[in-house]
Every structure is written in structure tokens, then in C-alpha cells.
Design an enzyme around this catalytic site. Structure first.
Site, PDB file in Angstrom:
ATOM      1  N   LEU A 245       0.896  -1.355   0.053  1.00  0.00           N
ATOM      2  CA  LEU A 245      -0.169  -0.340  -0.002  1.00  0.00           C
ATOM      3  C   LEU A 245       1.238   1.138  -0.193  1.00  0.00           C
ATOM      4  O   LEU A 245       0.645   2.484  -0.410  1.00  0.00           O
ATOM      5  CB  LEU A 245      -1.147   0.379   1.470  1.00  0.00           C
ATOM      6  CG  LEU A 245      -2.015  -1.085   0.965  1.00  0.00           C
ATOM      7  CD1 LEU A 245      -2.499  -1.356   2.721  1.00  0.00           C
ATOM      8  CD2 LEU A 245      -2.770  -0.571   0.417  1.00  0.00           C
TER       9      LEU A 245
ATOM     10  N   GLU B 171      -4.544   8.608   3.069  1.00  0.00           N
ATOM     11  CA  GLU B 171      -3.878   9.781   3.764  1.00  0.00           C
ATOM     12  C   GLU B 171      -3.697   8.442   5.709  1.00  0.00           C
ATOM     13  O   GLU B 171      -2.409   9.179   5.686  1.00  0.00           O
ATOM     14  CB  GLU B 171      -5.554   9.721   4.965  1.00  0.00           C
ATOM     15  CG  GLU B 171      -6.116  11.152   3.735  1.00  0.00           C
ATOM     16  CD  GLU B 171      -5.115  12.849   3.988  1.00  0.00           C
ATOM     17  OE1 GLU B 171      -4.677  12.737   5.005  1.00  0.00           O
ATOM     18  OE2 GLU B 171      -5.404  13.274   3.136  1.00  0.00           O
TER      19      GLU B 171
ATOM     20  N   LYS C  15      -4.970 -10.442  15.800  1.00  0.00           N
ATOM     21  CA  LYS C  15      -5.788 -10.675  16.774  1.00  0.00           C
ATOM     22  C   LYS C  15      -4.518 -11.413  17.956  1.00  0.00           C
ATOM     23  O   LYS C  15      -3.814 -11.762  17.423  1.00  0.00           O
ATOM     24  CB  LYS C  15      -6.932 -11.649  16.689  1.00  0.00           C
ATOM     25  CG  LYS C  15      -7.755 -10.185  15.767  1.00  0.00           C
ATOM     26  CD  LYS C  15      -8.560 -11.317  15.952  1.00  0.00           C
ATOM     27  CE  LYS C  15     -10.778 -11.413  15.281  1.00  0.00           C
ATOM     28  NZ  LYS C  15     -11.185 -10.466  16.250  1.00  0.00           N
TER      29      LYS C  15
ATOM     30  N   GLU D 140      -8.102  -8.997   6.815  1.00  0.00           N
ATOM     31  CA  GLU D 140      -9.563  -7.887   5.954  1.00  0.00           C
ATOM     32  C   GLU D 140      -9.166  -6.520   6.097  1.00  0.00           C
ATOM     33  O   GLU D 140      -8.218  -5.935   6.910  1.00  0.00           O
ATOM     34  CB  GLU D 140     -10.394  -8.436   6.953  1.00  0.00           C
ATOM     35  CG  GLU D 140     -11.015  -7.216   7.551  1.00  0.00           C
ATOM     36  CD  GLU D 140     -12.116  -7.097   8.308  1.00  0.00           C
ATOM     37  OE1 GLU D 140     -13.046  -7.271   8.605  1.00  0.00           O
ATOM     38  OE2 GLU D 140     -11.946  -6.649   9.540  1.00  0.00           O
TER      39      GLU D 140
ATOM     40  N   GLU E 146     -19.191   5.500  17.296  1.00  0.00           N
ATOM     41  CA  GLU E 146     -19.412   4.910  17.522  1.00  0.00           C
ATOM     42  C   GLU E 146     -19.374   4.085  18.234  1.00  0.00           C
ATOM     43  O   GLU E 146     -19.539   3.234  19.639  1.00  0.00           O
ATOM     44  CB  GLU E 146     -20.363   4.146  16.940  1.00  0.00           C
ATOM     45  CG  GLU E 146     -22.081   3.699  16.752  1.00  0.00           C
ATOM     46  CD  GLU E 146     -21.455   1.996  16.327  1.00  0.00           C
ATOM     47  OE1 GLU E 146     -22.137   1.531  17.002  1.00  0.00           O
ATOM     48  OE2 GLU E 146     -20.046   1.908  16.166  1.00  0.00           O
TER      49      GLU E 146
END
Length: 231
Positions: free
Chosen positions: A24, A41, A48, A142, A157
Site C-alpha cells: 500500500l 491518508e 488478534k 481483512e 460509535e
């Protein structure tokens, strides 16, 4: 299950995160060179813990074996990418799809189809090869790609969700939905501004005067015209 075996297994996912993060960063740097801005950005990641993996396997009522873990948990390794604009989210997705060593096995678009609570993000499950000393391990990662506005809302949230023990009062739920709609409108407005800036920049580039370059005392543009007429 042997703890050492599990730790060694999890290391493969750490290496997978390193692989995708490096990829990336390369894509982002190349995009900046070609298009003069960064679509990405920020990049963050996590793997985990053994405890978290075992707890999830127990909740799923699955066998506690390495093979079973690999088949039943696809988010052991996670990478989150934040972008300034919605269009950049899909640019990054497109760049990942074009990588020959990446296989996108699942895509859930919560941007075009937000969750009922207002959550937005593009979720991918990919397989990337990890080259170890004695073998190659195809490993699940993921990837979540979202704008900064979406990321801010999701972070808030998440904090509220756990503060109230996963039982959020109805008035807060309604306010969170309203905030999600505001984030959507903000993203749309910033996207429009982004497109206007690009348009203005393109017009400016078109209207810039051509620099006359001299080659052996002759104007380069004239030489090119003469060559074109000759052909």
C-alpha cells in the site's frame, strides 16, 4: 492446542500485514508521483491476540485446531485505510484488485449500502501469499477502507457501544444515525470541492503558455510541425 504452535501460526498473519502495508505504501507513493496527491491518508493495522482468537472460536463452537481457526476466522489480521475522499476509497480498492498476488475473496460495500445504524466503510477479505523459509502460506487479511469522516464516526460509535455495555440508549442511537447522515453529506460536499479543484487545475494547465525550446537555433515546436508535414 499447543501455545507455541498458535503463536507461530499468528506470526504468519503479522507477516501478511507487513506485506500488504508495504504494498500500500508503494502504491500510494507511486500515485503521488503520477497524479500529484496521495489517495491514502493513513494506514493502521492489528493482529488478534491468541486469547481473542480462542474466545471467538469458542463463541463459534468450532474445533480448537490450527486448520479450524484458519477456515473459520478471516479477520485475524486487519488493515484499516483512511482516505480524504469517497472516490479515493474506490481508487485504492481498484489498485488492490490489480495486484497479481492479491486475491479479493469478499467485498462488502457499506458505503453504497450503509448499515442500519449509519456505519459506512468498504470491507474486503483478501488472500495474500506469505513467503516463509520452508513454505508459502496463503493468508487471509481483512481490509477496511473508509474516509476520515467515516472513521471518526465509527470510532465514536465504537466507544459509546462499549461504554454502555453494547446496549446504547435509544436517544443516543438516534443521534448517532443523524451524525452518520451528517458525515455522508460532508463527504459528498468535500468530493464536489475536490472535483472542482481538479477541473480548475486542468483548465489552468491547458491555458499555460508553451515554452519555446531552441534546438540548434530552431524552435522545437516549428521543427515538430515540419516533421509532421513531412510524414
Amino acid at each position: 492446542m499447543d501455545t507455541l504452535e498458535l503463536v507461530k501460526f499468528i506470526m504468519t498473519y503479522k507477516f501478511a500485514v507487513n506485506e500488504i502495508t508495504t504494498k500500500l505504501n508503494i502504491l500510494n507513493e507511486e500515485f503521488k508521483y503520477v497524479h500529484d496527491y496521495n489517495p491514502i491518508e493513513n494506514i493502521s493495522s492489528r493482529v488478534k491476540t491468541p486469547e481473542s482468537i480462542l474466545q471467538k472460536m469458542k463463541r463459534k463452537n468450532c474445533d480448537l485446531t490450527i486448520k479450524s481457526i484458519k477456515e473459520n476466522i478471516k479477520d485475524i489480521a486487519g488493515v484499516r485505510i483512511t482516505c480524504s475522499f469517497i472516490s479515493d476509497v474506490y481508487k485504492v480498492y481498484e489498485m488492490l484488485q490489480k495486484q497479481k498476488d492479491i486475491d479479493v475473496v469478499q467485498c462488502k460495500d457499506y458505503i453504497k449500502h450503509p448499515k442500519p445504524n449509519g456505519y459506512q466503510s468498504l470491507h474486503l477479505i483478501i488472500i495474500i501469499p506469505v513467503f516463509l523459509s520452508d513454505r508459502v502460506e496463503d493468508t487471509y487479511v481483512e481490509i477496511q477502507i473508509r474516509t476520515k469522516a467515516m472513521d471518526f464516526w465509527a470510532s465514536l460509535e465504537h466507544k459509546i457501544y462499549y461504554k454502555f455495555g453494547k446496549e446504547i440508549p435509544e436517544n443516543l442511537t438516534n443521534e448517532l444515525k443523524e451524525a452518520a447522515l451528517s458525515a455522508i453529506e460532508l463527504d459528498k460536499k468535500m468530493e464536489r470541492l475536490h472535483e472542482e479543484v481538479k477541473l480548475i487545475k486542468n483548465i489552468k494547465n491547458v491555458n499555460e503558455p508553451i515554452i519555446n525550446i531552441q534546438v540548434n537555433g530552431s524552435n522545437l515546436s516549428q521543427l515538430l510541425e515540419e516533421i509532421d508535414h513531412t510524414c
